[in-house]
Design a protein around this motif. Sequence first.
Motif, PDB file in Angstrom:
ATOM      1  N   LEU A  88     -12.187 -12.740  -3.655  1.00 21.36           N
ATOM      2  CA  LEU A  88     -11.127 -13.405  -4.394  1.00 21.36           C
ATOM      3  C   LEU A  88     -10.028 -12.410  -4.758  1.00 21.36           C
ATOM      4  CD1 LEU A  88      -9.840 -15.710  -5.999  1.00 21.36           C
ATOM      5  CD2 LEU A  88     -11.410 -15.183  -7.885  1.00 21.36           C
ATOM      6  N   CYS A  89     -10.434 -11.260  -5.263  1.00 20.28           N
ATOM      7  CA  CYS A  89      -9.451 -10.238  -5.652  1.00 20.28           C
ATOM      8  C   CYS A  89      -8.684  -9.707  -4.451  1.00 20.28           C
ATOM      9  CB  CYS A  89     -10.144  -9.108  -6.401  1.00 20.28           C
ATOM     10  SG  CYS A  89     -10.799  -9.584  -8.013  1.00 20.28           S
ATOM     11  N   ILE A  90      -9.384  -9.466  -3.355  1.00 21.63           N
ATOM     12  CA  ILE A  90      -8.719  -8.947  -2.158  1.00 21.63           C
ATOM     13  C   ILE A  90      -7.681  -9.934  -1.644  1.00 21.63           C
ATOM     14  CG2 ILE A  90      -9.099  -8.412   0.287  1.00 21.63           C
ATOM     15  CD1 ILE A  90     -11.745  -7.078  -0.575  1.00 21.63           C
ATOM     16  N   SER A  91      -7.998 -11.220  -1.666  1.00 22.77           N
ATOM     17  CA  SER A  91      -7.037 -12.228  -1.225  1.00 22.77           C
ATOM     18  C   SER A  91      -5.779 -12.187  -2.082  1.00 22.77           C
ATOM     19  CB  SER A  91      -7.665 -13.622  -1.295  1.00 22.77           C
ATOM     20  OG  SER A  91      -8.766 -13.738  -0.424  1.00 22.77           O
ATOM     21  N   LEU A  92      -5.951 -12.107  -3.396  1.00 25.15           N
ATOM     22  CA  LEU A  92      -4.809 -12.063  -4.297  1.00 25.15           C
ATOM     23  C   LEU A  92      -4.022 -10.760  -4.131  1.00 25.15           C
ATOM     24  CD1 LEU A  92      -6.505 -13.520  -7.513  1.00 25.15           C
ATOM     25  CD2 LEU A  92      -4.972 -14.714  -5.936  1.00 25.15           C
ATOM     26  N   MET A  93      -4.736  -9.640  -3.928  1.00 26.92           N
ATOM     27  CA  MET A  93      -4.069  -8.354  -3.716  1.00 26.92           C
ATOM     28  C   MET A  93      -3.223  -8.363  -2.447  1.00 26.92           C
ATOM     29  SD  MET A  93      -7.127  -5.635  -4.493  1.00 26.92           S
ATOM     30  CE  MET A  93      -8.016  -5.633  -6.041  1.00 26.92           C
ATOM     31  N   ASN A  94      -3.829  -8.801  -1.365  1.00 26.37           N
ATOM     32  CA  ASN A  94      -3.119  -8.787  -0.081  1.00 26.37           C
ATOM     33  C   ASN A  94      -1.860  -9.642  -0.124  1.00 26.37           C
ATOM     34  OD1 ASN A  94      -4.997  -7.069   1.077  1.00 26.37           O
ATOM     35  ND2 ASN A  94      -6.176  -8.704   2.046  1.00 26.37           N
ATOM     36  N   GLU A  95      -1.949 -10.788  -0.786  1.00 24.86           N
ATOM     37  CA  GLU A  95      -0.770 -11.649  -0.884  1.00 24.86           C
ATOM     38  C   GLU A  95       0.297 -11.033  -1.780  1.00 24.86           C
ATOM     39  OE1 GLU A  95       0.288 -14.813   0.510  1.00 24.86           O
ATOM     40  OE2 GLU A  95      -1.061 -13.808   1.906  1.00 24.86           O
ATOM     41  N   LEU A  96      -0.111 -10.329  -2.824  1.00 24.06           N
ATOM     42  CA  LEU A  96       0.865  -9.633  -3.660  1.00 24.06           C
ATOM     43  C   LEU A  96       1.642  -8.615  -2.843  1.00 24.06           C
ATOM     44  CD1 LEU A  96      -1.114  -9.028  -6.990  1.00 24.06           C
ATOM     45  CD2 LEU A  96       1.054 -10.260  -6.784  1.00 24.06           C
ATOM     46  N   GLU A  97       0.926  -7.824  -2.072  1.00 22.44           N
ATOM     47  CA  GLU A  97       1.580  -6.786  -1.284  1.00 22.44           C
ATOM     48  C   GLU A  97       2.419  -7.372  -0.154  1.00 22.44           C
ATOM     49  OE1 GLU A  97      -1.450  -3.979  -0.183  1.00 22.44           O
ATOM     50  OE2 GLU A  97      -1.275  -2.951  -2.117  1.00 22.44           O
ATOM     51  N   ARG A  98       1.936  -8.461   0.430  1.00 24.01           N
ATOM     52  CA  ARG A  98       2.712  -9.087   1.510  1.00 24.01           C
ATOM     53  C   ARG A  98       4.024  -9.664   0.982  1.00 24.01           C
ATOM     54  NH1 ARG A  98       3.725 -13.982   3.781  1.00 24.01           N
ATOM     55  NH2 ARG A  98       2.522 -15.125   2.217  1.00 24.01           N
ATOM     56  N   ARG A  99       3.980 -10.224  -0.217  1.00 22.09           N
ATOM     57  CA  ARG A  99       5.160 -10.895  -0.762  1.00 22.09           C
ATOM     58  C   ARG A  99       6.121  -9.959  -1.483  1.00 22.09           C
ATOM     59  NH1 ARG A  99       3.021 -16.771  -2.943  1.00 22.09           N
ATOM     60  NH2 ARG A  99       1.441 -17.120  -1.326  1.00 22.09           N
ATOM     61  N   TYR A 100       5.569  -8.915  -2.119  1.00 23.47           N
ATOM     62  CA  TYR A 100       6.413  -8.095  -2.980  1.00 23.47           C
ATOM     63  C   TYR A 100       6.435  -6.619  -2.586  1.00 23.47           C
ATOM     64  CZ  TYR A 100       6.092 -12.348  -5.690  1.00 23.47           C
ATOM     65  OH  TYR A 100       6.141 -13.667  -6.080  1.00 23.47           O
ATOM     66  N   GLY A 101       5.877  -6.303  -1.421  1.00 25.61           N
ATOM     67  CA  GLY A 101       5.914  -4.930  -0.954  1.00 25.61           C
ATOM     68  C   GLY A 101       4.675  -4.165  -1.336  1.00 25.61           C
ATOM     69  N   SER A 102       4.339  -3.180  -0.518  1.00 25.76           N
ATOM     70  CA  SER A 102       3.143  -2.379  -0.741  1.00 25.76           C
ATOM     71  C   SER A 102       3.516  -1.135  -1.511  1.00 25.76           C
ATOM     72  CB  SER A 102       2.499  -2.010   0.599  1.00 25.76           C
ATOM     73  OG  SER A 102       1.412  -1.142   0.401  1.00 25.76           O
ATOM     74  N   SER A 103       3.035  -1.054  -2.735  1.00 29.37           N
ATOM     75  CA  SER A 103       3.252   0.138  -3.541  1.00 29.37           C
ATOM     76  C   SER A 103       1.958   0.457  -4.258  1.00 29.37           C
ATOM     77  CB  SER A 103       4.376  -0.087  -4.555  1.00 29.37           C
ATOM     78  OG  SER A 103       4.612   1.078  -5.310  1.00 29.37           O
ATOM     79  N   SER A 104       0.906   0.627  -3.447  1.00 27.59           N
ATOM     80  CA  SER A 104      -0.424   0.846  -3.995  1.00 27.59           C
ATOM     81  C   SER A 104      -0.822   2.296  -3.856  1.00 27.59           C
ATOM     82  CB  SER A 104      -1.452  -0.040  -3.271  1.00 27.59           C
ATOM     83  OG  SER A 104      -1.099  -1.393  -3.384  1.00 27.59           O
TER      84      SER A 104
END
Length: 610
Positions: free
Chosen positions: A210-226
Amino acid sequence: MRNLRIYLSLLVASLIGCSAFQLAGPKASTSTSMVQSAPPRVAAPLYLSTTTTTTTTTSSNNNSSISSASKSNTSNNKLHDLNVIIAGAGPSGLLLAHLLLQRGAKVTINESRPDPRVSTAKAALAGFAYALGVGVRGRTAIQRVDSELWQTVKSKGNECDRFRLYVGPFSIKLRDSSVKSKGNIILRWLTGRRNTDNVEPSLLLYQADLCISLMNELERRYGSSSSSSSNNNRVKENTEMEAGNGSGRAGGVELNPEEARNTANQTLSEDEPRFSLNFQSRVVECDLERKRVVLERTRNETVLAPYDLLVGCDGVNSIVRNAIKTASVNFTAEKQTLPGEFKVARLNHTPPKLDPNSVALIIPKSGSCTAFMEPTVNGSACILFAGRGGPDSPILSSYVKPRGKQDNKTAALAEILLECFPLLEGADLEEIAEQLIAQKPGSASSVVCDVYHYNSSVAIAGDAAHATGGVSGQGVNSALLDSVALSDCLEKYFDPTTKESSLEATLLAYSQRQVPEGKALYDLSFGPKPRGLKKVLYSLRAVRDTLFQGRFGIGRPPLQTLLTTSVERFSSIRRKMNFYYDSPFPDSATFDDWITNVHAAMKNTTEEKL
């Protein structure tokens, strides 16, 4: 009797839709009173007293746990001038980030654990990779972002509304949608399944997925800054040095001028991405008055990070909640460890003797430890072993003594598993045994707080604010609802031209909306303790609702069904059960007054300090 309590607590969590694996065993005999007494400036809340209160019926338009006032998922720029730090990258923190970024805020998430997408991290967290159930409340909360996000999450889990109880050689279908296609009319009626039913099943999936799905979509939509220690080349961290002419202070940590000059102060510039996700970045101190946190990152790096709004989504051992408690004597919170222990094992395939499409509660042939299995994605499964723990429970014990001809503890535990649970025959019992031996027994805790915010700058959500230890099975669902509520209040009250006062109004409204829900869920989870005639009537009510489930105008759906398959507010459900509790549940006005008084007392204390 002890075994019966364990079985019933597992059964309750199962019947509500195959939910959280935080369950630790027997139901706690926890009081709803707070550990600390009410602050001298504020009258004790009626919720915590034994005096009666006149309750009012909430209008049908306000009974939904998802506000009808703001169901649009259209992006806007309302929060463009808001800098938010979220402590914790669990489901509530990640969903909150989605909702705030959608409205233009700048969001930084700091998670103390490694990135779950990194293979080494998965191995390290294997013992904590429990499965949970996202019901209609959680599904509706995620859909508040958009349907695409829900479809992404849905693809990682397994939809299921079947439940079986295994007692020895008998398999009892307690819930089964497939029954409606069979000719057994009596069974169909008893199980409450009708052709007109339109109840969506719960989504069973691992918390990590569940967390990975939400993380991946955050980065896809708002850029990867992890950033993480295992993948530091994914991000270039922008920092500026904080120069200090005198000593600085961050939540009890004294910084001399040299330390202040050498402490990285993370800031968000116009050129910097609006979203940042930092792993192995732990909030260690909170300076609530200066609005900054001290973060401990990899390589002994310490970061001083400012914020407009700090949100603690950091679980039952919340650093943010503890900071509020330290900062204000007017804030009260109770955390209690619940009895019982548990361990979790993941299986690549469902044991052949069990239904691969049903949640299963397995009563042991011997011993006090029960097994609770959830079918997850692609035919895999997760088994929770729960019980009293201690040396008499080798499945939950940290030490397994070799027995008979067995010369190693893995083989010995595999043999014990088969003796206790013959239905696990055909599964890789030695693999299960290895997973169990590698884990320390887990336990669950309950959390109750009187408010969910501090002044105009801090909020808490999810298990940091309220927790029932998995007893209700609504932990993840109620946490996701907190995220929706906070984003709704920001949407309604935040004004960048009056940031301080509008944030104060926002957080007060958030507590007034969610505190009654958290307290109601606590009451519903642990249930009333009626005596005498009320106890008899309560038992008869449970039997009636289980048999009729509201059909023919008789009774209503069982409590567990209401929690799982409806979005009726927890507070509304609780008020309808006032007769069976020692004290009636306060009305909304009473809660609002109490929370307003606590807020005013916290604010006055802060002003006196300054």
